[in-house]
Motif scaffolding. Structure first.
Motif, short mmCIF file in Angstrom:
data_model
loop_
_atom_site.label_atom_id
_atom_site.label_comp_id
_atom_site.label_asym_id
_atom_site.label_seq_id
_atom_site.Cartn_x
_atom_site.Cartn_y
_atom_site.Cartn_z
N ASP A 1 -41.73 -66.91 -13.11
CA ASP A 1 -42.69 -66.92 -12.00
C ASP A 1 -44.13 -66.90 -12.52
N ASP A 2 -44.99 -67.63 -11.82
CA ASP A 2 -46.41 -67.59 -12.13
C ASP A 2 -46.96 -66.22 -11.74
N TYR A 3 -48.09 -65.88 -12.34
CA TYR A 3 -48.80 -64.68 -11.89
C TYR A 3 -50.15 -65.13 -11.38
N ALA A 4 -50.95 -64.22 -10.84
CA ALA A 4 -52.18 -64.59 -10.15
C ALA A 4 -53.12 -65.44 -10.98
N GLU A 5 -53.15 -65.22 -12.28
CA GLU A 5 -54.12 -65.91 -13.14
C GLU A 5 -53.56 -67.12 -13.87
N GLY A 6 -52.25 -67.30 -13.87
CA GLY A 6 -51.68 -68.42 -14.62
C GLY A 6 -50.17 -68.45 -14.61
N GLN A 7 -49.59 -68.74 -15.77
CA GLN A 7 -48.14 -68.86 -15.89
C GLN A 7 -47.58 -67.75 -16.79
N ARG A 8 -46.29 -67.49 -16.59
CA ARG A 8 -45.58 -66.55 -17.45
C ARG A 8 -44.38 -67.26 -18.06
N TYR A 9 -44.14 -66.96 -19.32
CA TYR A 9 -42.99 -67.51 -20.05
C TYR A 9 -42.28 -66.35 -20.73
N THR A 10 -40.99 -66.55 -20.99
CA THR A 10 -40.24 -65.57 -21.77
C THR A 10 -39.65 -66.25 -23.00
N GLY A 11 -39.38 -65.44 -23.99
CA GLY A 11 -38.75 -65.92 -25.22
C GLY A 11 -38.38 -64.73 -26.07
N ASN A 12 -37.54 -64.96 -27.05
CA ASN A 12 -37.18 -63.85 -27.94
C ASN A 12 -37.14 -64.32 -29.39
#
Length: 124
Positions: free
Chosen positions: A74-85
């Motif tokens: 999901d995006d957040y108010a200021e931009g994008q969010r990504y996950t990784g490990n």
């Protein structure tokens, strides 16, 4: 007449053999890790380079080659969010991270397993 035909056949064979050996060779361009990561994950090269830079400022290994399960959430108010490990052999642990990105720049990296503690925060 037979000599003329034979001579023409020899000339054609020479042109054919010479032409077959001179195919244009495509230039092989080696991609950087950031370029490969960007291509494989559908992001810009600038973002991939910034991810690599941000990772180099954390305790997690800075290699994009071992950054696994990269995906946008999901995006957040200021931009994008990504996950990784990433798995760290030196620390014998996985880093499950959330990357907060704005304008192709990593604003912060947080550790999902430790209450979203900051691993990296952009200093402006």
């Amino acid at each position: 007449m037979k000599k003329l035909i034979s001579a023409l056949c020899v000339v054609m064979m020479v042109f054919t053999l010479v032409g077959c050996g001179q195919q244009e060779q495509e230039e092989v361009v080696e991609l950087t890790d950031a370029e490969k990561f960007a291509q494989e994950n559908g992001i810009s090269v600038e973002l991939a380079q910034d991810i690599e830079n941000a990772l180099s400022q954390t305790d997690a290994p800075p290699s994009l080659n071992i950054l696994n399960e990269w995906k946008q959430i999901d995006d957040y108010a200021e931009g994008q969010r990504y996950t990784g490990n990433i798995y760290s052999n030196a620390q014998n642990r996985y880093y499950y991270m959330v990357f907060y990105v704005k304008d192709d720049k990593v604003e912060s990296i947080r550790d999902q397993q430790n209450g979203l503690e900051f691993l990296y925060q952009r200093a402006d």
